[in-house]
Design a protein around this motif. Structure first.
Motif, PDB file in Angstrom:
ATOM      1  N   ILE A   1       0.854  -1.196   0.000  1.00 44.31           N
ATOM      2  CA  ILE A   1       0.000   0.000   0.000  1.00 44.31           C
ATOM      3  C   ILE A   1       0.883   1.236   0.000  1.00 44.31           C
ATOM      4  O   ILE A   1       1.835   1.332   0.779  1.00 44.31           O
ATOM      5  CB  ILE A   1      -0.919   0.042   1.249  1.00 44.31           C
ATOM      6  CG1 ILE A   1      -1.782  -1.208   1.339  1.00 44.31           C
ATOM      7  CG2 ILE A   1      -1.792   1.295   1.240  1.00 44.31           C
ATOM      8  CD1 ILE A   1      -1.401  -2.140   2.443  1.00 44.31           C
ATOM      9  N   ILE A   2       0.586   2.177  -0.880  1.00 45.47           N
ATOM     10  CA  ILE A   2       1.233   3.493  -0.857  1.00 45.47           C
ATOM     11  C   ILE A   2       0.149   4.515  -0.541  1.00 45.47           C
ATOM     12  O   ILE A   2      -0.897   4.560  -1.202  1.00 45.47           O
ATOM     13  CB  ILE A   2       1.918   3.814  -2.196  1.00 45.47           C
ATOM     14  CG1 ILE A   2       3.062   2.830  -2.459  1.00 45.47           C
ATOM     15  CG2 ILE A   2       2.450   5.246  -2.192  1.00 45.47           C
ATOM     16  CD1 ILE A   2       3.758   3.017  -3.800  1.00 45.47           C
TER      17      ILE A   2
ATOM     18  N   LYS B   1     -18.582   4.975  17.949  1.00 41.77           N
ATOM     19  CA  LYS B   1     -17.992   4.320  16.781  1.00 41.77           C
ATOM     20  C   LYS B   1     -17.554   5.362  15.763  1.00 41.77           C
ATOM     21  O   LYS B   1     -18.123   6.443  15.677  1.00 41.77           O
ATOM     22  CB  LYS B   1     -19.011   3.364  16.131  1.00 41.77           C
ATOM     23  CG  LYS B   1     -19.427   2.197  16.997  1.00 41.77           C
ATOM     24  CD  LYS B   1     -20.406   1.298  16.246  1.00 41.77           C
ATOM     25  CE  LYS B   1     -20.813   0.108  17.101  1.00 41.77           C
ATOM     26  NZ  LYS B   1     -21.759  -0.795  16.381  1.00 41.77           N
ATOM     27  N   LEU B   2     -16.546   4.968  14.969  1.00 44.30           N
ATOM     28  CA  LEU B   2     -16.084   5.825  13.873  1.00 44.30           C
ATOM     29  C   LEU B   2     -15.858   4.955  12.652  1.00 44.30           C
ATOM     30  O   LEU B   2     -15.311   3.855  12.743  1.00 44.30           O
ATOM     31  CB  LEU B   2     -14.770   6.540  14.223  1.00 44.30           C
ATOM     32  CG  LEU B   2     -14.111   7.289  13.059  1.00 44.30           C
ATOM     33  CD1 LEU B   2     -14.854   8.573  12.748  1.00 44.30           C
ATOM     34  CD2 LEU B   2     -12.650   7.573  13.326  1.00 44.30           C
ATOM     35  N   SER B   3     -16.274   5.477  11.503  1.00 45.19           N
ATOM     36  CA  SER B   3     -15.969   4.845  10.223  1.00 45.19           C
ATOM     37  C   SER B   3     -15.409   5.917   9.303  1.00 45.19           C
ATOM     38  O   SER B   3     -15.923   7.036   9.249  1.00 45.19           O
ATOM     39  CB  SER B   3     -17.228   4.230   9.616  1.00 45.19           C
ATOM     40  OG  SER B   3     -16.912   3.622   8.387  1.00 45.19           O
ATOM     41  N   ASP B   4     -14.327   5.603   8.620  1.00 44.92           N
ATOM     42  CA  ASP B   4     -13.641   6.587   7.789  1.00 44.92           C
ATOM     43  C   ASP B   4     -13.101   5.864   6.558  1.00 44.92           C
ATOM     44  O   ASP B   4     -12.839   4.654   6.606  1.00 44.92           O
ATOM     45  CB  ASP B   4     -12.494   7.217   8.584  1.00 44.92           C
ATOM     46  CG  ASP B   4     -12.090   8.584   8.052  1.00 44.92           C
ATOM     47  OD1 ASP B   4     -12.677   9.037   7.060  1.00 44.92           O
ATOM     48  OD2 ASP B   4     -11.173   9.193   8.650  1.00 44.92           O
ATOM     49  N   VAL B   5     -12.926   6.575   5.463  1.00 43.35           N
ATOM     50  CA  VAL B   5     -12.401   5.951   4.252  1.00 43.35           C
ATOM     51  C   VAL B   5     -11.648   6.990   3.426  1.00 43.35           C
ATOM     52  O   VAL B   5     -12.028   8.167   3.395  1.00 43.35           O
ATOM     53  CB  VAL B   5     -13.540   5.311   3.413  1.00 43.35           C
ATOM     54  CG1 VAL B   5     -14.534   6.370   2.951  1.00 43.35           C
ATOM     55  CG2 VAL B   5     -12.991   4.528   2.240  1.00 43.35           C
ATOM     56  N   PHE B   6     -10.562   6.573   2.798  1.00 39.00           N
ATOM     57  CA  PHE B   6      -9.869   7.444   1.838  1.00 39.00           C
ATOM     58  C   PHE B   6      -9.118   6.569   0.838  1.00 39.00           C
ATOM     59  O   PHE B   6      -8.930   5.363   1.047  1.00 39.00           O
ATOM     60  CB  PHE B   6      -8.945   8.447   2.535  1.00 39.00           C
ATOM     61  CG  PHE B   6      -7.888   7.840   3.406  1.00 39.00           C
ATOM     62  CD1 PHE B   6      -6.631   7.521   2.891  1.00 39.00           C
ATOM     63  CD2 PHE B   6      -8.118   7.598   4.761  1.00 39.00           C
ATOM     64  CE1 PHE B   6      -5.652   6.977   3.696  1.00 39.00           C
ATOM     65  CE2 PHE B   6      -7.141   7.046   5.570  1.00 39.00           C
ATOM     66  CZ  PHE B   6      -5.895   6.735   5.032  1.00 39.00           C
ATOM     67  N   ASN B   7      -8.703   7.193  -0.263  1.00 42.14           N
ATOM     68  CA  ASN B   7      -8.078   6.461  -1.354  1.00 42.14           C
ATOM     69  C   ASN B   7      -6.597   6.187  -1.086  1.00 42.14           C
ATOM     70  O   ASN B   7      -5.887   7.032  -0.537  1.00 42.14           O
ATOM     71  CB  ASN B   7      -8.205   7.241  -2.667  1.00 42.14           C
ATOM     72  CG  ASN B   7      -9.644   7.359  -3.129  1.00 42.14           C
ATOM     73  OD1 ASN B   7     -10.470   6.489  -2.837  1.00 42.14           O
ATOM     74  ND2 ASN B   7      -9.960   8.425  -3.850  1.00 42.14           N
ATOM     75  N   VAL B   8      -6.161   4.996  -1.479  1.00 42.30           N
ATOM     76  CA  VAL B   8      -4.752   4.610  -1.402  1.00 42.30           C
ATOM     77  C   VAL B   8      -4.438   3.767  -2.636  1.00 42.30           C
ATOM     78  O   VAL B   8      -5.334   3.330  -3.355  1.00 42.30           O
ATOM     79  CB  VAL B   8      -4.443   3.799  -0.124  1.00 42.30           C
ATOM     80  CG1 VAL B   8      -4.676   4.619   1.126  1.00 42.30           C
ATOM     81  CG2 VAL B   8      -5.257   2.503  -0.083  1.00 42.30           C
ATOM     82  N   ASP B   9      -3.148   3.532  -2.878  1.00 44.26           N
ATOM     83  CA  ASP B   9      -2.740   2.605  -3.941  1.00 44.26           C
ATOM     84  C   ASP B   9      -2.503   1.231  -3.313  1.00 44.26           C
ATOM     85  O   ASP B   9      -1.638   1.085  -2.446  1.00 44.26           O
ATOM     86  CB  ASP B   9      -1.455   3.093  -4.616  1.00 44.26           C
ATOM     87  CG  ASP B   9      -1.654   4.408  -5.365  1.00 44.26           C
ATOM     88  OD1 ASP B   9      -2.775   4.630  -5.853  1.00 44.26           O
ATOM     89  OD2 ASP B   9      -0.687   5.193  -5.456  1.00 44.26           O
ATOM     90  N   VAL B  10      -3.275   0.251  -3.741  1.00 44.20           N
ATOM     91  CA  VAL B  10      -3.147  -1.093  -3.190  1.00 44.20           C
ATOM     92  C   VAL B  10      -2.744  -2.069  -4.293  1.00 44.20           C
ATOM     93  O   VAL B  10      -3.367  -2.112  -5.347  1.00 44.20           O
ATOM     94  CB  VAL B  10      -4.476  -1.574  -2.548  1.00 44.20           C
ATOM     95  CG1 VAL B  10      -4.302  -2.959  -1.934  1.00 44.20           C
ATOM     96  CG2 VAL B  10      -4.942  -0.594  -1.485  1.00 44.20           C
ATOM     97  N   THR B  11      -1.685  -2.840  -4.019  1.00 39.03           N
ATOM     98  CA  THR B  11      -1.259  -3.897  -4.927  1.00 39.03           C
ATOM     99  C   THR B  11      -1.243  -5.209  -4.140  1.00 39.03           C
ATOM    100  O   THR B  11      -0.665  -5.276  -3.053  1.00 39.03           O
ATOM    101  CB  THR B  11       0.158  -3.624  -5.475  1.00 39.03           C
ATOM    102  OG1 THR B  11       0.188  -2.329  -6.085  1.00 39.03           O
ATOM    103  CG2 THR B  11       0.558  -4.673  -6.504  1.00 39.03           C
TER     104      THR B  11
END
Length: 368
Positions: free
Chosen positions: A255-256, A300-310
């Protein structure tokens, strides 16, 4: 004996050497700063039998002599002096008069005879490192030093120097930090320095000072020579952990990500995490995203963001603070995370190069 010096110079020297002075000690003399006057030079020493800091400043005097003065009291007196110059006079009964402007203090000094000598060190065996570099290496690893005395050797950092490569290593059983740099030496060194000593060394190191820090290593002690200051520390004895064998060489997921994004998300999680529960933060990597979630008695907390996954998708849990410490220590805009499923240590490295390697052990997630 009598000497005159600039208040700012004396204040800085007293503050710096005082950091090696214990607040309380069975040996009263150790609660003081030892001062040795030799005409126009004043040597100041603070020492707690494990760590010592010494420096020399210029003063106006024609006298010789030595005495000890309570570090806390003398530091406060000098700091509050209203004038540019401070005059210190010690009579034969060790009564000290300290003057500055219209202010005059009269306190008792102590004989320097009871003050223990700092260890001698051999200057023939020396390693030189840039001040800015050593300061950076310490700041990027000291977070992973153990604070437990269960394994005293892990309360320090390993200086591993071999074949022109300098590895500075810290490990506490839950995370590992290695900072790597090339060094112009073919000599081999392997010793462990207490984190307290490195913390004090770091405060004296200057990013803008071109003079290198010289490290003199002996069997039981190390001395750091830093722009007029000498810091001497007893080395820790014992076998340091085989850190190279602990670092995974393979991974199934890469992951980057932007460091700031993950730091911000984890700091949001930390609002819900209380010391008693130590609830893990769940990170789900896959489909170009990371989903961060945390559930505690507070909410509770839910969060999301973009990453580079290989590679493979992976769900993994972490102690929030441990992961945050590593991310902040990276001092990088982006980092690379290397994973082998949800139960193996996470390896954090730079996107380019090998300046640092951080490991963070995962926390087992409960089945949902």
């Amino acid at each position: 004996m009598k000497f005159i010096c600039k208040q700012s110079v004396l204040n800085e020297a007293v503050n710096n050497v005082s950091r090696a002075v214990p607040v309380k000690s069975p040996v009263t003399a150790l609660e003081g700063i030892k001062m040795y006057l030799n005409k126009n030079e004043l040597e100041l020493t603070g020492y707690d039998l494990e760590l010592g800091i010494r420096t020399t400043i210029e003063v106006q005097s024609e006298d010789h002599g030595e005495f000890t003065v309570n570090a806390k009291l003398f530091s406060e007196i000098v700091r509050k002096m209203p004038s540019e110059n401070v005059v210190v006079e010690i009579d034969e009964k060790l009564k000290a008069t300290i003057k500055g402007g219209d202010a005059e203090y009269n306190i008792l000094a102590l004989s320097a005879d009871d003050y223990p000598s700092m260890p001698d060190y051999d200057t023939s065996d020396c390693v030189s490192v840039s001040q800015a570099l050593l300061k950076n290496m310490i700041s990027q690893t000291i977070f992973a030093v153990s604070v437990s005395d269960n394994k005293p050797i892990l309360t320090g950092e390993l200086f591993d120097i071999e074949d022109g490569v300098f590895n500075l290593v810290a490990i506490d059983g839950f995370r590992l930090a290695v900072r790597t740099e090339k060094l112009n030496t073919e000599d081999k060194y392997h010793f462990v320095v207490k984190s307290k000593a490195l913390s004090e060394v770091s405060k004296l190191l200057r990013d803008d000072d071109e003079k290198p820090v010289n490290m003199y290593v002996s069997r039981k002690h190390i001395a750091f020579d830093i722009s007029g200051y000498t810091v001497i520390s007893r080395l820790l004895e014992g076998e340091f952990h085989n850190y190279k064998g602990s670092i995974p060489q393979n991974h199934t997921t890469e992951i980057i990500l932007n460091t700031k994004d993950l730091i911000a998300s984890l700091e949001r999680c930390s609002l819900l995490i209380v010391e008693q529960t130590k609830a893990p933060v769940k990170c789900s990597f896959g489909d170009g995203q990371v989903r961060i979630s945390c559930s505690t008695s507070l909410g509770k907390l839910s969060d999301v963001f973009n990453v580079d996954v290989t590679g493979n998708k992976v769900d993994i849990g972490f102690n929030c603070k441990y992961l945050l410490d590593a991310l902040k220590a990276s001092e990088s805009d982006k980092v690379k995370l290397l994973l082998n499923g949800g139960l193996s240590p996470m390896k954090m490295v730079p996107v380019d190069g090998d300046a640092f390697t951080f490991l963070v052990l995962p926390v087992r997630l409960k089945a949902e």
